[in-house]
Scaffold this active site. Structure first.
Site, mmCIF file in Angstrom:
data_model
loop_
_atom_site.group_PDB
_atom_site.id
_atom_site.type_symbol
_atom_site.label_atom_id
_atom_site.label_comp_id
_atom_site.label_asym_id
_atom_site.label_seq_id
_atom_site.Cartn_x
_atom_site.Cartn_y
_atom_site.Cartn_z
ATOM 1 N N SER A 153 -1.575 41.229 15.844
ATOM 2 C CA SER A 153 -2.316 40.362 16.757
ATOM 3 C C SER A 153 -3.540 41.056 17.331
ATOM 4 O O SER A 153 -3.624 42.282 17.397
ATOM 5 C CB SER A 153 -1.408 39.913 17.899
ATOM 6 O OG SER A 153 -0.281 39.251 17.399
HETATM 7 N N1 SAH Z 1 3.141 40.884 17.320
HETATM 8 C C1 SAH Z 1 2.951 41.100 15.911
HETATM 9 C C2 SAH Z 1 2.444 39.819 15.307
HETATM 10 C C3 SAH Z 1 2.798 39.664 13.891
HETATM 11 S S1 SAH Z 1 2.319 38.122 13.187
HETATM 12 C C4 SAH Z 1 1.961 42.239 15.723
HETATM 13 O O1 SAH Z 1 1.086 42.410 16.566
HETATM 14 O O2 SAH Z 1 2.024 42.942 14.712
HETATM 15 C C5 SAH Z 1 3.758 37.146 13.446
HETATM 16 C C6 SAH Z 1 5.019 37.608 12.788
HETATM 17 O O3 SAH Z 1 6.010 36.602 13.012
HETATM 18 C C7 SAH Z 1 4.932 37.784 11.280
HETATM 19 O O4 SAH Z 1 5.300 39.088 10.949
HETATM 20 C C8 SAH Z 1 5.935 36.756 10.723
HETATM 21 O O5 SAH Z 1 6.619 37.194 9.571
HETATM 22 C C9 SAH Z 1 6.880 36.604 11.913
HETATM 23 N N2 SAH Z 1 7.670 35.375 11.915
HETATM 24 C C10 SAH Z 1 7.321 34.116 11.550
HETATM 25 N N3 SAH Z 1 8.360 33.275 11.703
HETATM 26 C C11 SAH Z 1 9.398 34.009 12.188
HETATM 27 C C12 SAH Z 1 10.747 33.735 12.551
HETATM 28 N N4 SAH Z 1 11.272 32.506 12.446
HETATM 29 N N5 SAH Z 1 11.524 34.742 13.009
HETATM 30 C C13 SAH Z 1 11.033 36.006 13.109
HETATM 31 N N6 SAH Z 1 9.776 36.342 12.782
HETATM 32 C C14 SAH Z 1 8.960 35.360 12.327
#
Ligand code: SAH
Length: 207
Positions: free
Chosen positions: A52
Site C-alpha cells: 500500500s
Molecule cells: N497491507 C498490504 C497490502 C497488500 S494488498 C501491504 O502494504 O503490503 C492486499 C492484500 O490482500 C493482497 O496481498 C491480497 O492477496 C490480500 N487479500 C485479498 N483478499 C483476501 C482475503 N479474503 N483474505 C486475506 N487476504 C486477502
C-alpha cells in the site's frame, strides 16, 4: 517521506509517525524497487498484489486509534509492511493473507526483523480468524463489496474496524464502530485497493 507525504498531509498521531519512521519500507519490496520505496504510491509485490501507499498505511493506522494494549486482526498481509507498523502500536497483530506464497514470505520477513508480536495465517480473511476472536481492532487492506458480517461479529464491543468498501476499482475508506450491538459507519475518503476476494468478499473467478 515522513514530513512531506505523511505529516504534511495531516497525520498527527505521534505514535504512528514514530512507527512510520522506524519501519523501513524498502525492506518490504524487491531489491530492484527499493529506490522507489519512499515515493507515495503502491508498488508491485508479486502475484498481482501491491504494497500500500505509505500515506494510506499511516492514515489507516491513525484511524485505528491504537493506545498500545490492543489485539488487532489484519486482513490482507501482502508484504507485511502494514503489519510491521501495527506491531509497534499495539500488543498483538494477527494477520491473514489468502495467497500462501505472500503469507509465508511476510511471516519469514517479520520474524527475521524481530516483530515477535505478529503472526501471519494463510486463509480467507473475509471470514476473519475465529480462533483468537474477539479483536479490539480490525483493519482490512483490500477493497470489499460490503462490510463482511463475520468481521463485524469478531469485533469487540467498543472496537473499531477500518475497511475500504465500494466497487472493484474505487472504494470509500470506512471507519466502523461497534457500540454495544449497534454498528455505526463513517466515511473518511475515497481510495483504491486491490479486491478483497473470498466468501464474504468478491467472487474468485480464476481458481
Ligand atoms: N497491507 C498490504 C497490502 C497488500 S494488498 C501491504 O502494504 O503490503 C492486499 C492484500 O490482500 C493482497 O496481498 C491480497 O492477496 C490480500 N487479500 C485479498 N483478499 C483476501 C482475503 N479474503 N483474505 C486475506 N487476504 C486477502
Amino acid at each position: 517521506m515522513i514530513d512531506l507525504q505523511i505529516r504534511g498531509r495531516g497525520i498527527h498521531d505521534s505514535r504512528v509517525l514514530a512507527a512510520m519512521e522506524r519501519v523501513h519500507r524498502h525492506e518490504f519490496v524487491a531489491a530492484e524497487l527499493a529506490s522507489s520505496a519512499y515515493e507515495d504510491c503502491p508498488l508491485p509485490i508479486g502475484s498481482g498484489q501491491t504494497i500500500s501507499q505509505p500515506y494510506m498505511v499511516a492514515l489507516m493506522s491513525e484511524l485505528l486509534a491504537l493506545q498500545g494494549d490492543e489485539r488487532v486482526l489484519e486482513i490482507g498481509t501482502g508484504s507485511g509492511y502494514q503489519t510491521a507498523i501495527l506491531a509497534q502500536l499495539c500488543r498483538e497483530v494477527y494477520s491473514v493473507e489468502r495467497i500462501p506464497r505472500l503469507a509465508v514470505a511476510a511471516q519469514e520477513h517479520l520474524q527475521r526483523c524481530g516483530y515477535e508480536n505478529t503472526r501471519v495465517y494463510t486463509g480467507d480473511g473475509t471470514i476473519g480468524l475465529a480462533e483468537f476472536q474477539p479483536y479490539d481492532r480490525i483493519i482490512v487492506t483490500a477493497g470489499a463489496p460490503a462490510l463482511p458480517q463475520t468481521l463485524a461479529d469478531q469485533l469487540n464491543p467498543g472496537g473499531r474496524l477500518v475497511i475500504p468498501i465500494g466497487d472493484r476499482f474505487l472504494q470509500k475508506l470506512m471507519v466502523v464502530e461497534k457500540h454495544g450491538p449497534e454498528i455505526v459507519q463513517q466515511e473518511v475518503c475515497g481510495c483504491v485497493f486491490v479486491p478483497l476476494l473470498g466468501k464474504e468478499g468478491w467472487k474468485v473467478y480464476n481458481e
